[in-house]
Design a protein around this motif. Structure first.
Motif, PDB file in Angstrom:
ATOM      1  N   PHE A 207      31.936  43.148  34.643  1.00  0.00           N
ATOM      2  CA  PHE A 207      32.625  44.437  34.689  1.00  0.00           C
ATOM      3  C   PHE A 207      34.109  44.153  34.887  1.00  0.00           C
ATOM      4  O   PHE A 207      34.503  43.537  35.878  1.00  0.00           O
ATOM      5  N   VAL A 208      34.940  44.591  33.945  1.00  0.00           N
ATOM      6  CA  VAL A 208      36.396  44.416  34.024  1.00  0.00           C
ATOM      7  C   VAL A 208      36.983  45.783  34.368  1.00  0.00           C
ATOM      8  O   VAL A 208      36.871  46.727  33.584  1.00  0.00           O
ATOM      9  N   PRO A 209      37.617  45.922  35.547  1.00  0.00           N
ATOM     10  CA  PRO A 209      38.097  47.231  35.989  1.00  0.00           C
ATOM     11  C   PRO A 209      39.429  47.642  35.370  1.00  0.00           C
ATOM     12  O   PRO A 209      40.196  46.803  34.906  1.00  0.00           O
ATOM     13  N   VAL A 210      39.675  48.946  35.377  1.00  0.00           N
ATOM     14  CA  VAL A 210      41.010  49.495  35.114  1.00  0.00           C
ATOM     15  C   VAL A 210      41.606  49.624  36.508  1.00  0.00           C
ATOM     16  O   VAL A 210      41.371  50.606  37.215  1.00  0.00           O
ATOM     17  N   THR A 211      42.328  48.587  36.939  1.00  0.00           N
ATOM     18  CA  THR A 211      42.729  48.480  38.343  1.00  0.00           C
ATOM     19  C   THR A 211      43.593  49.637  38.833  1.00  0.00           C
ATOM     20  O   THR A 211      43.451  50.077  39.962  1.00  0.00           O
TER      21      THR A 211
ATOM     22  N   GLY B 299      42.991  50.039  25.975  1.00  0.00           N
ATOM     23  CA  GLY B 299      41.823  49.199  25.744  1.00  0.00           C
ATOM     24  C   GLY B 299      42.109  47.718  25.662  1.00  0.00           C
ATOM     25  O   GLY B 299      41.227  46.931  25.333  1.00  0.00           O
ATOM     26  N   LYS B 300      43.331  47.303  25.999  1.00  0.00           N
ATOM     27  CA  LYS B 300      43.681  45.884  25.972  1.00  0.00           C
ATOM     28  C   LYS B 300      43.650  45.339  27.400  1.00  0.00           C
ATOM     29  O   LYS B 300      44.251  45.917  28.294  1.00  0.00           O
ATOM     30  N   ALA B 301      42.955  44.238  27.578  1.00  0.00           N
ATOM     31  CA  ALA B 301      42.821  43.637  28.908  1.00  0.00           C
ATOM     32  C   ALA B 301      43.926  42.614  29.156  1.00  0.00           C
ATOM     33  O   ALA B 301      44.270  41.830  28.270  1.00  0.00           O
ATOM     34  N   MET B 302      44.471  42.631  30.374  1.00  0.00           N
ATOM     35  CA  MET B 302      45.409  41.601  30.813  1.00  0.00           C
ATOM     36  C   MET B 302      44.563  40.446  31.340  1.00  0.00           C
ATOM     37  O   MET B 302      43.447  40.653  31.817  1.00  0.00           O
ATOM     38  N   SER B 303      45.095  39.235  31.279  1.00  0.00           N
ATOM     39  CA  SER B 303      44.313  38.078  31.700  1.00  0.00           C
ATOM     40  C   SER B 303      45.207  36.972  32.220  1.00  0.00           C
ATOM     41  O   SER B 303      46.347  36.823  31.763  1.00  0.00           O
ATOM     42  N   THR B 304      44.672  36.197  33.179  1.00  0.00           N
ATOM     43  CA  THR B 304      45.328  34.947  33.527  1.00  0.00           C
ATOM     44  C   THR B 304      45.073  33.990  32.375  1.00  0.00           C
ATOM     45  O   THR B 304      44.226  34.248  31.528  1.00  0.00           O
ATOM     46  N   MET B 305      45.783  32.893  32.329  1.00  0.00           N
ATOM     47  CA  MET B 305      45.678  31.983  31.178  1.00  0.00           C
ATOM     48  C   MET B 305      45.237  30.579  31.608  1.00  0.00           C
ATOM     49  O   MET B 305      45.780  29.579  31.175  1.00  0.00           O
TER      50      MET B 305
ATOM     51  N   LEU C  88      32.803  57.934  52.316  1.00  0.00           N
ATOM     52  CA  LEU C  88      33.806  57.787  51.262  1.00  0.00           C
ATOM     53  C   LEU C  88      33.140  57.257  50.004  1.00  0.00           C
ATOM     54  O   LEU C  88      32.146  56.528  50.077  1.00  0.00           O
ATOM     55  N   VAL C  89      33.704  57.598  48.853  1.00  0.00           N
ATOM     56  CA  VAL C  89      33.219  57.107  47.567  1.00  0.00           C
ATOM     57  C   VAL C  89      34.377  56.418  46.859  1.00  0.00           C
ATOM     58  O   VAL C  89      35.427  57.024  46.667  1.00  0.00           O
ATOM     59  N   ARG C  90      34.192  55.146  46.513  1.00  0.00           N
ATOM     60  CA  ARG C  90      35.202  54.426  45.743  1.00  0.00           C
ATOM     61  C   ARG C  90      34.747  54.409  44.285  1.00  0.00           C
ATOM     62  O   ARG C  90      33.661  53.934  43.969  1.00  0.00           O
ATOM     63  N   VAL C  91      35.586  54.937  43.401  1.00  0.00           N
ATOM     64  CA  VAL C  91      35.266  55.046  41.978  1.00  0.00           C
ATOM     65  C   VAL C  91      36.183  54.106  41.204  1.00  0.00           C
ATOM     66  O   VAL C  91      37.399  54.124  41.393  1.00  0.00           O
ATOM     67  N   THR C  92      35.574  53.286  40.328  1.00  0.00           N
ATOM     68  CA  THR C  92      36.334  52.314  39.546  1.00  0.00           C
ATOM     69  C   THR C  92      35.939  52.399  38.078  1.00  0.00           C
ATOM     70  O   THR C  92      34.845  51.992  37.709  1.00  0.00           O
ATOM     71  N   PRO C  93      36.818  52.926  37.229  1.00  0.00           N
ATOM     72  CA  PRO C  93      36.547  52.891  35.787  1.00  0.00           C
ATOM     73  C   PRO C  93      36.739  51.473  35.256  1.00  0.00           C
ATOM     74  O   PRO C  93      37.519  50.698  35.806  1.00  0.00           O
ATOM     75  N   GLY C  94      36.044  51.154  34.193  1.00  0.00           N
ATOM     76  CA  GLY C  94      36.189  49.835  33.592  1.00  0.00           C
ATOM     77  C   GLY C  94      35.264  49.670  32.407  1.00  0.00           C
ATOM     78  O   GLY C  94      34.738  50.644  31.862  1.00  0.00           O
ATOM     79  N   LYS C  95      35.039  48.415  32.035  1.00  0.00           N
ATOM     80  CA  LYS C  95      34.244  48.128  30.855  1.00  0.00           C
ATOM     81  C   LYS C  95      33.496  46.810  31.070  1.00  0.00           C
ATOM     82  O   LYS C  95      34.060  45.849  31.590  1.00  0.00           O
ATOM     83  N   HIS C  96      32.232  46.777  30.666  1.00  0.00           N
ATOM     84  CA  HIS C  96      31.457  45.540  30.701  1.00  0.00           C
ATOM     85  C   HIS C  96      31.836  44.732  29.468  1.00  0.00           C
ATOM     86  O   HIS C  96      31.693  45.194  28.336  1.00  0.00           O
TER      87      HIS C  96
ATOM     88  N   THR D 236      40.774  35.735  35.294  1.00  0.00           N
ATOM     89  CA  THR D 236      40.749  37.058  35.901  1.00  0.00           C
ATOM     90  C   THR D 236      41.299  38.053  34.898  1.00  0.00           C
ATOM     91  O   THR D 236      42.334  37.817  34.278  1.00  0.00           O
ATOM     92  N   ARG D 237      40.607  39.165  34.728  1.00  0.00           N
ATOM     93  CA  ARG D 237      41.019  40.171  33.737  1.00  0.00           C
ATOM     94  C   ARG D 237      41.051  41.560  34.367  1.00  0.00           C
ATOM     95  O   ARG D 237      40.339  41.835  35.317  1.00  0.00           O
ATOM     96  N   ALA D 238      41.854  42.423  33.769  1.00  0.00           N
ATOM     97  CA  ALA D 238      41.917  43.829  34.176  1.00  0.00           C
ATOM     98  C   ALA D 238      42.516  44.629  33.033  1.00  0.00           C
ATOM     99  O   ALA D 238      43.346  44.128  32.272  1.00  0.00           O
ATOM    100  N   TYR D 239      42.053  45.854  32.900  1.00  0.00           N
ATOM    101  CA  TYR D 239      42.623  46.766  31.906  1.00  0.00           C
ATOM    102  C   TYR D 239      43.736  47.568  32.564  1.00  0.00           C
ATOM    103  O   TYR D 239      43.688  47.855  33.755  1.00  0.00           O
ATOM    104  N   SER D 240      44.736  47.930  31.781  1.00  0.00           N
ATOM    105  CA  SER D 240      45.760  48.848  32.279  1.00  0.00           C
ATOM    106  C   SER D 240      45.345  50.250  31.850  1.00  0.00           C
ATOM    107  O   SER D 240      44.645  50.420  30.855  1.00  0.00           O
TER     108      SER D 240
END
Length: 173
Positions: free
Chosen positions: A129-133, A111-117, A70-78, A85-89
């Protein structure tokens, strides 16, 4: 995912067709080392990227028993981040090259990241690496066809290869 064992470390793909390893992990002894990468499928069937996008290509090496991998592919941004904790929508759309039948994937994100505060200690900033979950996907391993992704500039695609270690069926108790 405890029934899966990581076969190779995470990789990221540059904006060209080259695959650049971040780290290299040893393969389990039961698994044959990867073979050559099949370069016979050209990029001709796939559309040119839009001016604000990059076309990223993953070409998997040949392996024995590919149907079990299996191959798990995760788009995101460094990105430079703190302790939160952050993640892009975003959304990963599957499209087909007209007249060829080859699938490719298009990432759409604002291109806007969600984040805990949480309050972070001073100097806790680091590059991560911040993923597009919502765009993560698990695919069957196929060395005959490249995985083609169109992502906004600045984004990349990481992937991992897994091999199932144990299979079974749950029983009622």
């Amino acid at each position: 995912m405890s029934a899966l064992k990581l076969m190779s470390a995470s990789f990221f793909v540059a904006a060209t067709t080259a695959i650049l390893p971040i780290t290299q992990a040893a393969s389990p002894p039961a698994v044959q080392p990867p073979g050559p990468v099949d370069m016979s499928v050209t990029m001709k069937p796939f559309p040119k990227p839009h001016p604000n996008d990059n076309r990223l290509v993953i070409r998997l090496p040949k392996r024995q028993n590919e149907a079990t991998l299996l191959v798990r592919v995760t788009p995101g941004k460094h990105t430079q981040v703190d302790c939160n904790t952050r993640a892009y929508s975003g959304e990963l759309e599957t499209k087909t090259a007209q007249g060829w039948g080859y699938d490719f994937y298009v990432l759409r994100t604002d291109g806007k990241a969600m984040s805990t505060m949480m309050a972070c200690p001073p100097n806790s900033s680091q590059m991560r690496f911040v993923p597009v979950t919502s765009a993560q996907q698990t695919l069957t391993y196929n060395s005959r066809m490249p995985l083609v992704y169109y992502v906004p500039k600045g984004f990349t695609v990481n992937y991992e290869v897994f091999v199932p270690q144990h299979r079974g069926t749950a029983k009622p108790e």
